[in-house]
Design a protein around this motif. Structure first.
Motif, short mmCIF file in Angstrom:
data_model
loop_
_atom_site.label_atom_id
_atom_site.label_comp_id
_atom_site.label_asym_id
_atom_site.label_seq_id
_atom_site.Cartn_x
_atom_site.Cartn_y
_atom_site.Cartn_z
N ILE A 138 51.95 36.43 22.52
CA ILE A 138 52.55 37.84 22.66
C ILE A 138 51.31 38.64 23.53
CG2 ILE A 138 52.61 40.35 21.43
CD1 ILE A 138 54.87 38.63 21.24
N HIS A 139 51.76 39.36 24.63
CA HIS A 139 50.88 40.28 25.22
C HIS A 139 51.49 41.81 25.05
CE1 HIS A 139 48.64 36.87 26.93
NE2 HIS A 139 49.60 36.29 26.74
N GLU A 140 50.60 42.69 24.72
CA GLU A 140 51.29 43.86 24.75
C GLU A 140 50.91 44.74 25.95
OE1 GLU A 140 52.92 44.19 22.08
OE2 GLU A 140 52.23 43.62 20.38
N LEU A 160 51.30 53.03 35.50
CA LEU A 160 50.78 51.79 35.01
C LEU A 160 49.14 51.55 35.58
CD1 LEU A 160 51.33 48.88 33.95
CD2 LEU A 160 51.56 48.24 36.44
N PHE A 161 48.33 51.39 34.74
CA PHE A 161 47.03 50.88 34.98
C PHE A 161 46.85 49.38 35.10
CE2 PHE A 161 42.76 49.40 33.44
CZ PHE A 161 41.96 50.23 34.42
N GLY A 162 46.30 48.79 35.95
CA GLY A 162 46.35 47.41 35.81
C GLY A 162 44.89 46.91 36.71
N ASP A 163 44.00 46.29 36.07
CA ASP A 163 42.84 45.58 36.58
C ASP A 163 42.55 44.42 36.23
OD1 ASP A 163 40.91 45.70 38.32
OD2 ASP A 163 39.19 46.88 37.02
N ARG A 164 43.24 43.46 35.90
CA ARG A 164 43.10 42.05 35.89
C ARG A 164 44.04 41.32 36.63
NH1 ARG A 164 40.37 38.17 32.26
NH2 ARG A 164 41.59 36.38 32.23
N SER A 165 43.56 40.39 37.49
CA SER A 165 44.43 39.49 38.49
C SER A 165 44.26 38.01 37.95
CB SER A 165 43.96 39.52 39.82
OG SER A 165 44.54 38.72 40.66
N ASP A 166 45.52 37.63 37.21
CA ASP A 166 45.53 36.26 36.90
C ASP A 166 47.30 35.99 36.74
OD1 ASP A 166 46.53 37.69 34.52
OD2 ASP A 166 44.76 36.98 33.20
N GLY A 167 47.58 35.05 35.82
CA GLY A 167 48.95 34.66 36.04
C GLY A 167 49.80 35.54 34.94
N THR A 168 49.09 36.58 34.21
CA THR A 168 49.80 37.36 33.33
C THR A 168 49.66 38.83 33.42
OG1 THR A 168 49.02 35.60 31.62
CG2 THR A 168 49.86 37.71 30.70
N TYR A 169 48.76 39.27 33.95
CA TYR A 169 48.63 40.69 33.90
C TYR A 169 48.69 41.13 35.60
CZ TYR A 169 47.09 40.09 29.31
OH TYR A 169 46.94 39.92 27.97
N SER A 170 48.60 42.36 35.75
CA SER A 170 48.46 42.98 37.20
C SER A 170 47.05 43.58 37.59
CB SER A 170 49.62 44.14 37.01
OG SER A 170 50.87 43.61 37.06
N GLN A 171 46.84 43.72 38.82
CA GLN A 171 45.53 44.36 39.35
C GLN A 171 46.04 45.08 40.51
OE1 GLN A 171 42.17 41.88 41.10
NE2 GLN A 171 41.19 42.85 39.53
N ILE A 172 45.46 46.27 40.50
CA ILE A 172 45.72 47.21 41.66
C ILE A 172 44.37 47.79 41.85
CG2 ILE A 172 46.90 49.35 42.08
CD1 ILE A 172 48.67 48.46 39.69
N ASP A 173 44.17 47.84 43.30
CA ASP A 173 42.87 48.43 43.99
C ASP A 173 43.08 48.53 45.35
OD1 ASP A 173 42.25 45.91 45.35
OD2 ASP A 173 41.35 45.18 43.35
N ALA A 174 42.02 48.86 46.16
CA ALA A 174 42.24 49.28 47.43
C ALA A 174 42.49 48.17 48.31
CB ALA A 174 41.24 50.05 47.90
N THR A 175 42.20 46.69 47.90
CA THR A 175 42.43 45.57 48.58
C THR A 175 43.88 45.02 48.08
OG1 THR A 175 41.33 44.01 46.88
CG2 THR A 175 39.93 45.02 48.31
N HIS A 176 44.32 45.05 47.17
CA HIS A 176 45.85 44.42 46.94
C HIS A 176 46.28 45.09 45.91
CE1 HIS A 176 44.45 41.07 43.85
NE2 HIS A 176 43.73 42.22 43.67
N ALA A 177 47.50 44.74 45.45
CA ALA A 177 48.36 44.87 44.11
C ALA A 177 49.00 43.46 43.98
CB ALA A 177 49.41 45.94 44.43
N HIS A 178 48.51 43.02 42.69
CA HIS A 178 48.75 41.85 42.31
C HIS A 178 49.70 42.06 41.27
CE1 HIS A 178 47.86 37.75 40.54
NE2 HIS A 178 47.91 38.28 39.56
N LEU A 179 50.88 41.74 41.18
CA LEU A 179 51.87 42.30 40.06
C LEU A 179 52.38 41.25 39.48
CD1 LEU A 179 53.59 45.32 42.24
CD2 LEU A 179 51.34 45.28 40.52
N ASN A 180 52.16 40.92 38.03
CA ASN A 180 53.16 40.37 37.19
C ASN A 180 54.03 41.10 36.64
OD1 ASN A 180 53.73 37.70 35.86
ND2 ASN A 180 52.93 38.53 33.90
N MET A 181 55.49 40.69 36.79
CA MET A 181 56.30 41.74 36.69
C MET A 181 56.54 42.21 35.12
SD MET A 181 57.07 42.72 39.53
CE MET A 181 57.59 42.36 41.22
N PRO A 182 56.34 41.10 34.12
CA PRO A 182 56.36 41.96 32.83
C PRO A 182 55.34 42.59 32.31
CG PRO A 182 56.94 39.65 32.85
CD PRO A 182 56.31 39.83 34.22
#
Length: 609
Positions: free
Chosen positions: A68-70, A113-135
């Motif tokens: 589970i991931h909240e 949405l706040f996101g600052d972890r780039s991996d296979g589960t979460y999302s990371q958004i910054d001035a270099t990229h938007a890495h989006l895991n859709m859930p």
């Protein structure tokens, strides 16, 4: 996933999704104006939803993850309007979603949405990229899962392009999905990334393989990586003798190789996320290992799919007893494909399997459960977090556990059934469950093994001992077929268990000790401070290393230690180091027969040493 049934009517799907905002659809608009502070602003619109209140929620699980991931914790500033732009009331009665009553049949929910972890589960958004895991990114309304979806992105920077398995539309930066299942399975990267692509032949049909890598290296490094990846892709296609019918004709490796991302890999139906904080140069292209593992999943788990994962439930954990096969056999074929592709040496592969076999064969957790039991523990260990300590000695990770099982079964088949290999089992599972996309149960793997070997009794016995039980084969004679020997790492060295003490400060045991190890049997545990071994005081790792060097297996010495404020004494009986290496006989000074070399080459591919 249920998407497979909808995609058979691809022409109808295209007609629906080309018209953004069509009746009965769901639309997302995603912008990144405040990307420097890791925020996205997202609006999702549903039309023709009737008159009942609409329940929006964030997912609590993600495809490829088992815990589970909240994701709702990173959603705020939520508002809603109806089709005429009137502000609507939002009812919030639980932490996972929002209910919107009083609408006119159209509801648009907007949130930050706040996101600052780039991996296979979460999302990371910054001035270099938007890495989006859709859930982790998209809220959705319950009861409308089968509706087609349109997603419109507004990139933060004009040099951002978009890598995704979603279907591109005519409108710029606009993509489509046939339903919620496919949408949530479609990670997306917006950045100034490099792209390399090629085609593979699928019985006369060209399928496109694409690598989109966001990295700080050179174009030449990208070319080297893509060339090696291409060889690995070909080696994996050779295992199955077939290429998956990628939806929309393309498979995409979405890669972030940057110091501010977290290392990870996550499979999806027509793509994968592969992350590494190291550059190509720093890793010496070691990212290929994750790429190989994840691409094998395009067959094994995405199409040869456990019944318990079909369809995926985004509101709860999704456990299956078959991760030893879905993840474990994939962990065997990942390095094997790299070896067969000629990108690594035989010794590299043997080193990889040495580590996994050492870990599993010496793991105390096997006494507490079978590979199926370990698979079902995934919701507790797969990036799951809890503040209370758990006993690590009751679990054997299904990745190496399954890899070792696959390793042993491959060699057993080659020994007992001439002309048969684990590749044949994978092809049979592909024929019966992958091409047809008919989810499998554990009994289906046993049945496939019986068909491949023509020996149902063997399959039944192997499954009972190895999968429902915890047996491992005797690897020495199996490896001898290939002229490979098992050599102890330190046959004369004293060993007390796997433990490291701090270089400075109190010599406290930091991690749990395994049952059966000398320190465990002497009564020591995590958090204990070693005071003395024999007449030698222990002040840190250097003293502990010296005490080990002065002893031999079988020696008994007194040991004093502090355990929760109480000084205790015991007898420590040193054992022999159980670790070992897998070594080519000729590399260890022995000889190897021509038939052993032939066996090795048929298994691992032509030598490159």
């Amino acid at each position: 996933m249920t998407v497979r049934r909808l995609l058979t009517a691809s022409a109808a799907f295209v007609a629906l999704t080309l018209a953004a905002g069509a009746a009965g659809a769901q639309d997302y608009d995603i912008s990144f104006d405040n990307a420097v502070h890791h925020e996205a602003r997202i609006t999702v619109t549903y039309r023709d939803v009737g008159t009942a209140p609409v329940r929006f929620q964030m997912s609590r699980s993600s495809p490829g993850r088992y815990a589970i991931h909240e994701f709702a914790k990173n959603v705020y500033s939520v508002s809603a309007v109806d089709g005429r732009g009137r502000r609507l009331t939002i009812d919030r009665t639980d932490p996972y979603g929002w209910t919107v009553p009083g609408h006119d049949g159209t509801v648009s929910l907007s949130y930050t949405l706040f996101g600052d972890r780039s991996d296979g589960t979460y999302s990371q958004i910054d001035a270099t990229h938007a890495h989006l895991n859709m859930p982790a990114t998209l809220a959705w309304a319950t009861g409308f899962d089968d509706r087609p979806v349109t997603v419109r992105f507004k990139p933060f920077s004009p040099d951002w392009t978009i890598a995704t398995q979603l279907q591109p539309q005519v409108e710029p930066n606009t993509f489509a999905a046939p339903n919620l299942q496919y949408l949530m399975d479609s990670p997306t990267e917006l950045s100034a990334h490099m792209v390399r692509e090629w085609t593979v032949d699928d019985a006369g049909v060209a399928r496109t393989i694409r690598i989109a890598a966001h990295h700080a290296g050179t174009a030449e490094e990208m070319d080297i990586f893509a060339a090696r990846a291409r060889r690995v892709v070909d080696a994996q296609i050779a295992v199955f003798g077939d290429v998956p019918d990628f939806d929309f004709g393309t498979y995409t490796f979405i890669a972030d190789y940057l110091p501010y991302v977290s290392g990870d890999g996550m499979e999806h139906r027509n793509s994968t996320i592969i992350n590494d904080p190291r550059s190509f140069k720093e890793a010496d292209f070691d990212q290929l290992g994750t790429l190989s593992h994840e691409f094998f999943h395009a067959w094994n788990v995405e199409r040869i799919r456990p019944d318990e994962l079909e369809p995926f439930d985004f509101a709860r954990a999704n456990p299956t007893p078959s991760l030893w096969f879905a993840e474990g056999f994939t962990s065997y074929y990942g390095p094997l494909a790299i070896r067969r592709a000629g990108v690594s040496k035989v010794d590299d592969f043997l080193g990889e399997m040495s580590g996994q076999l050492n870990f599993v064969q010496n793991a105390s957790g096997r006494r507490y459960g079978s590979p199926q039991e370990m698979s079902l523990r995934a919701p507790f260990v797969d990036a799951a977090t809890a503040i209370d300590p758990t006993n690590p000695n009751i679990f054997v990770n299904y990745y190496p556990y399954g890899a070792v099982i696959g390793f042993g079964l491959d060699l057993t088949l080659r020994q007992r059934f001439p002309g048969k290999t684990l590749d044949d089992l994978m092809r049979e599972m592909w024929r019966a469950h992958g091409v047809t996309e008919r989810p499998y149960a554990p009994a289906d793997i046993e049945a496939a093994l019986a068909r491949v070997t023509g020996d149902p009794a063997f399959a039944r016995d192997w499954f009972a001992r190895t999968i429902q039980g915890s047996d491992l084969p005797d690897f020495a004679p199996l490896l001898a077929q290939a002229g490979i020997v098992i050599r102890p790492t330190n046959p004369t060295a004293a060993w007390a268990g796997t433990v490291r003490l701090p270089a400075t400060g109190a010599p406290v045991i930091a991690a749990a000790l395994a049952p059966g190890t000398p320190l465990y049997e002497a009564g020591l545990d995590r958090g204990d401070q070693i005071v003395a071994v024999g007449d030698k005081a222990i002040a840190g790792q250097a003293d502990w290393t010296a005490a080990l060097a002065a002893a031999r297996p079988g020696d008994e010495v007194p040991i004093r230690f502090l355990q929760r404020g109480v000084e205790r004494s015991a007898t420590l009986r040193f054992a022999a180091d159980p670790s070992f290496n897998l070594v080519r006989a000729e590399a260890g000074g022995g000889s190897v027969a021509p038939q052993q070399l032939a066996f090795r080459e048929a298994w691992l591919g032509a030598a490159t040493e």
